[in-house]
Enzyme design. Structure first.
Site, short mmCIF file in Angstrom:
data_model
loop_
_atom_site.label_atom_id
_atom_site.label_comp_id
_atom_site.label_asym_id
_atom_site.label_seq_id
_atom_site.Cartn_x
_atom_site.Cartn_y
_atom_site.Cartn_z
N ILE A 24 2.16 -7.71 -3.07
CA ILE A 24 0.80 -8.01 -3.50
C ILE A 24 0.06 -6.78 -4.02
CG2 ILE A 24 -1.48 -8.70 -2.62
CD1 ILE A 24 -0.15 -10.86 -1.05
N GLN A 64 -0.06 -2.05 -4.14
CA GLN A 64 0.61 -0.78 -3.89
C GLN A 64 -0.45 0.27 -3.57
OE1 GLN A 64 2.74 -0.27 -7.61
NE2 GLN A 64 1.29 1.23 -8.38
N ASP A 75 0.38 -7.28 12.19
CA ASP A 75 1.53 -6.69 11.49
C ASP A 75 1.76 -5.26 12.01
OD1 ASP A 75 3.64 -6.71 9.72
OD2 ASP A 75 2.44 -6.15 7.98
#
Length: 527
Positions: free
Chosen positions: A137, A139, A296
């Protein structure tokens, strides 16, 4: 907005990719699936065999999802929490799925910054480097902002995250197809409804929505910074709001040692046992105290700074539990520590996780079968994530609806436990979590009072509407009633039957559309 035909073509292409990567194993592995799904999987396997050899890649579900692109990678990360859907083998495969793709050019990133922030890049940053990390999605680039900002006397190094060009449309189309497929399955295969496929896609869409608006990720970082302001040993980066927009996020650059680099941590004098305890306690505070957690927390997103604090980055995936869910979760964990299986069973029934037509005593027996083997192990071998995972595996036996929010929590806990045990192989889960659960227990009466007050307030505000709806319903029933009972109008019955036929018919049409799309795709590959 894609049509049913458009969704079917996209899904057929995905099934073909799965077949080329040998995702569909022997037929006995999916013998219990509904017949329509089994037919589609057989057709996909046949189509995969017709494609010339050598065009496929690595044979795994994770490899197939990477080949399908960004939204499928995100779907795979979510399905890692759902062994009830993909099976335990595929779930383990997906747990190792890492979101890495080739970067887009630096000049494209500069153009995006100029457009999104409406200012020349030279005035925003004194230096802007090449990409240091690239995912599906967005960088990240390392940059420097000018001195004198917010009282700084020197240039500050920052991390600049930029969305990929055109990513919104691609993800939007794929998510629409996921909703189409999930809705089709739930409408036509009642046995699959307990898996809450549509709700799972909704959770994925919500997560992607946050990732597609970097202002929301910035807000998540800011919210967590407030929640953990008084917690020692764990922090998050500062957000530079003046250089943040929907497609650009600028935060403090974290200069530290990755939690995966154990040797460097030891050489720098950090206490790995203490870091393991801090990580687990911080995570549980986020879950039980705050109801908002970083979902995450793998090693690539965790660093130790020069002060010895753990710093978490990348808030693209977060989870939330409301007050009621947090209380039930804490009571379940607390009950397992005391081996109070009847108490845990009571909590499940009180929470509505188990239908009330099931036996609390039998559910307590199932809980004992889960808990006793775990509790008899040495403390450093006990896994809270495995315990919760086994707990969720009894859902089908007791017809429990899948709790999607708790599944995301369990997936994150698996990762956090793995990181903690990497830091300390003798990590004692219960010793680390006991202070958090004890603090929760001390505050429980106050929480219950607040929850009761909130419930009464909501009930009072909703009461007029509920009474109005009840009155209208009674009048409608009375209008259709005879002296000897209630009569349902023939028109109502006919509409109900016609609706059921229409849904079944739409399911058959969608199946044959997918069949045609698969055949067309195979012909395109062969010609």
């Amino acid at each position: 907005m894609l049509t049913a035909l458009g969704h079917s073509v996209r899904l057929a292409r995905a099934m073909l990719t799965f077949a080329r990567h040998a995702v569909f194993g022997p037929e006995w592995e999916f013998a219990e699936l509904p017949s329509g799904i089994r037919r589609m999987m057989r057709l996909s396997r046949l189509a995969g065999r017709l494609i010339p050899a050598g065009r496929g890649k690595e044979n795994s579900l994770a490899a197939a999802l990477v080949a399908l692109g960004p939204s499928y990678i995100k779907l795979g990360q979510f399905l890692a929490t759902r062994p009830d859907i993909v099976g335990t083998v595929h779930a383990r495969d997906l747990a190792a799925l890492r979101d890495r793709l080739p970067p887009f050019p630096r000049q494209v990133a500069l153009d995006e910054i100029r457009s999104s922030l409406a200012a020349p890049v030279e005035t925003l940053f004194t230096h802007f480097g090449e990409p240091v990390a690239a995912a599906s999605i967005a960088q990240v680039h390392k940059a420097q902002r000018p001195a004198g900002i917010n009282g700084d006397d020197a240039d500050r190094v920052v991390a600049v995250k930029i969305l990929r060009p055109g990513i919104e449309k691609r993800l939007g189309d794929d998510l629409d197809s996921f909703f189409f497929a999930a809705g089709l399955i739930e409408r036509n295969f009642p046995a699959m409804r307990r898996l809450k496929l549509v709700e799972t896609v909704k959770m994925l869409a919500q997560s992607v929505k946050i990732e597609m608006d970097l202002r929301l990720e910035a807000a998540a970082i800011s919210e967590m910074a407030e929640n953990i302001a008084n917690d020692a040993g764990f922090r998050v980066p500062m957000v530079d709001w003046s250089r943040t927009s929907r497609r650009v996020l600028t935060t403090e650059w974290i200069e530290g040692i990755a939690l995966s680099d154990i040797e460097s941590l030891k050489e720098a004098g950090h206490d790995c046992k203490k870091l393991a305890d801090t990580l687990m306690r911080s995570f549980l505070k986020q879950v039980i105290r705050d109801g908002f957690f970083h979902a995450d927390l793998h090693q690539g997103n965790l660093f130790v700074d020069s002060d010895g604090a753990i710093v978490a980055v990348d808030f693209g995936i977060t989870g939330r539990l409301d007050r009621r869910e947090r209380r039930f979760l804490a009571e379940i964990l607390w009950g397992f520590t005391r081996r109070d299986y009847s108490g845990i069973s009571r909590v499940h029934f009180e929470a509505g996780y188990v239908p009330h037509d099931r036996s609390p005593a039998l559910f307590a027996q199932a809980l004992r079968a889960i808990g006793e083997p775990i509790m008899k192990k040495p403390a450093n071998e006990i896994s809270m994530a495995r315990l919760l995972g086994q707990l969720f595996l009894v859902t089908e036996q007791f017809n429990m609806a899948t709790q999607t929010g708790l599944l995301l929590l369990q997936k994150t806990m698996v990762v956090v436990e793995g990181v903690a045990r990497g830091l300390d192989p003798q990590f004692d889960m219960w010793r680390a979590t006991e202070p958090v659960l004890r603090d929760w227990a001390k505050k429980l009466p106050g929480h219950d009072a607040a929850e009761a007050a909130e419930t009464l307030k909501n009930l009072a505000s909703d009461l007029p509407g509920l009474l109005g709806k009840t009155e209208r319903m009674i009048r409608k029933i009375a209008d259709n009633a005879l002296s000897d009972g209630v009569r349902f109008d023939d028109t109502i019955i006919k509409v109900s039957v016609d609706e059921r036929r229409r849904r079944n018919h739409s399911g058959h049409i969608a199946f044959w559309i997918c069949v045609g799309a698969l055949i067309a795709l195979v012909l395109v590959q062969l010609l």
